[in-house]
Scaffold this motif. Structure first.
Motif, PDB file in Angstrom:
ATOM      1  N   TRP A 107      29.007 -44.999-144.850  1.00 52.19           N
ATOM      2  CA  TRP A 107      27.849 -44.491-144.109  1.00 52.19           C
ATOM      3  C   TRP A 107      27.896 -44.886-142.621  1.00 52.19           C
ATOM      4  CZ3 TRP A 107      25.126 -40.603-145.738  1.00 52.19           C
ATOM      5  CH2 TRP A 107      25.097 -40.354-147.119  1.00 52.19           C
ATOM      6  N   VAL A 108      29.096 -44.850-142.036  1.00 46.66           N
ATOM      7  CA  VAL A 108      29.205 -45.194-140.614  1.00 46.66           C
ATOM      8  C   VAL A 108      28.548 -44.148-139.714  1.00 46.66           C
ATOM      9  CG1 VAL A 108      31.224 -46.688-140.870  1.00 46.66           C
ATOM     10  CG2 VAL A 108      31.553 -44.263-140.414  1.00 46.66           C
ATOM     11  N   SER A 109      28.254 -42.969-140.261  1.00 46.31           N
ATOM     12  CA  SER A 109      27.523 -41.964-139.475  1.00 46.31           C
ATOM     13  C   SER A 109      26.120 -42.461-139.133  1.00 46.31           C
ATOM     14  CB  SER A 109      27.435 -40.641-140.238  1.00 46.31           C
ATOM     15  OG  SER A 109      26.702 -40.815-141.447  1.00 46.31           O
ATOM     16  N   GLU A 110      25.631 -43.471-139.846  1.00 48.82           N
ATOM     17  CA  GLU A 110      24.298 -44.009-139.594  1.00 48.82           C
ATOM     18  C   GLU A 110      24.332 -45.428-139.008  1.00 48.82           C
ATOM     19  OE1 GLU A 110      21.775 -43.530-143.032  1.00 48.82           O
ATOM     20  OE2 GLU A 110      22.268 -41.410-143.199  1.00 48.82           O
ATOM     21  N   LYS A 111      25.523 -45.915-138.675  1.00 50.90           N
ATOM     22  CA  LYS A 111      25.609 -47.284-138.145  1.00 50.90           C
ATOM     23  C   LYS A 111      24.912 -47.377-136.791  1.00 50.90           C
ATOM     24  CE  LYS A 111      29.894 -47.652-135.524  1.00 50.90           C
ATOM     25  NZ  LYS A 111      29.200 -47.886-134.288  1.00 50.90           N
ATOM     26  N   MET A 112      24.497 -48.565-136.458  1.00 50.87           N
ATOM     27  CA  MET A 112      23.838 -48.788-135.171  1.00 50.87           C
ATOM     28  C   MET A 112      24.855 -48.564-134.053  1.00 50.87           C
ATOM     29  SD  MET A 112      21.372 -51.916-136.305  1.00 50.87           S
ATOM     30  CE  MET A 112      20.102 -51.646-135.071  1.00 50.87           C
ATOM     31  N   THR A 113      24.435 -47.886-133.001  1.00 48.56           N
ATOM     32  CA  THR A 113      25.375 -47.443-131.964  1.00 48.56           C
ATOM     33  C   THR A 113      26.064 -48.592-131.239  1.00 48.56           C
ATOM     34  OG1 THR A 113      23.579 -47.256-130.352  1.00 48.56           O
ATOM     35  CG2 THR A 113      24.183 -45.266-131.579  1.00 48.56           C
ATOM     36  N   TRP A 114      25.416 -49.728-131.119  1.00 46.81           N
ATOM     37  CA  TRP A 114      26.007 -50.857-130.396  1.00 46.81           C
ATOM     38  C   TRP A 114      27.008 -51.643-131.229  1.00 46.81           C
ATOM     39  CZ3 TRP A 114      25.026 -55.131-133.169  1.00 46.81           C
ATOM     40  CH2 TRP A 114      23.850 -55.179-133.927  1.00 46.81           C
TER      41      TRP A 114
END
Length: 130
Positions: A107-114
């Motif tokens: 689910w890296v499509s939802e990971k935090m951008t930073w």
């Protein structure tokens, strides 16, 4: 092999027997909210491999998963599949916190951008492809 762990206050203790089905880091939004953290690093076992002692609470975080926590200190311990096929155990709750290493990120499509993932592990936009 039996690995043990527990919550922050010690009121809940568990034993996990055998090897996990998988060890992953989940970056989905539900795990972020449920763990109060950028991700949920967990080892997944069949429910029969897990023995839990102590007073726990459950919260249905989705239609498929119950989150299990210590009622005294609030430590988030498990993600229990309602269909009875698996339970994810938070890696940091094992007594040997380095006993397992993740093999992929999901689910890296939802990971935090930073958050920068530079550990060389495979990354999947959602769950592991079949």
């Amino acid at each position: 092999m039996i690995r043990e762990g527990g919550c922050l206050c010690g009121a809940v203790r568990f034993k996990a027997e055998g090897e996990p089905l998988n060890v992953r880091v989940c970056h989905c939004r539900i795990c972020q909210k449920a763990m109060g953290s950028p991700f949920f690093a967990r080892a997944q076992f069949v429910p029969e491999a897990l023995t839990v002692e102590g007073d726990t609470g459950r919260y249905p975080s989705s239609e498929n998963i119950d989150r299990v926590f210590c009622k005294r200190c609030g430590t988030r311990l498990f993600a229990w599949r309602r269909n009875g096929t698996a339970v994810g155990v938070a890696l940091a709750t094992f007594d040997d916190r380095n006993g397992f290493a993740p093999t992929e990120h999901i689910w890296v499509s939802e990971k935090m951008t930073w958050l920068k993932l530079d550990d060389g592990l495979p990354q999947y936009p959602a769950t592991i492809p079949s």
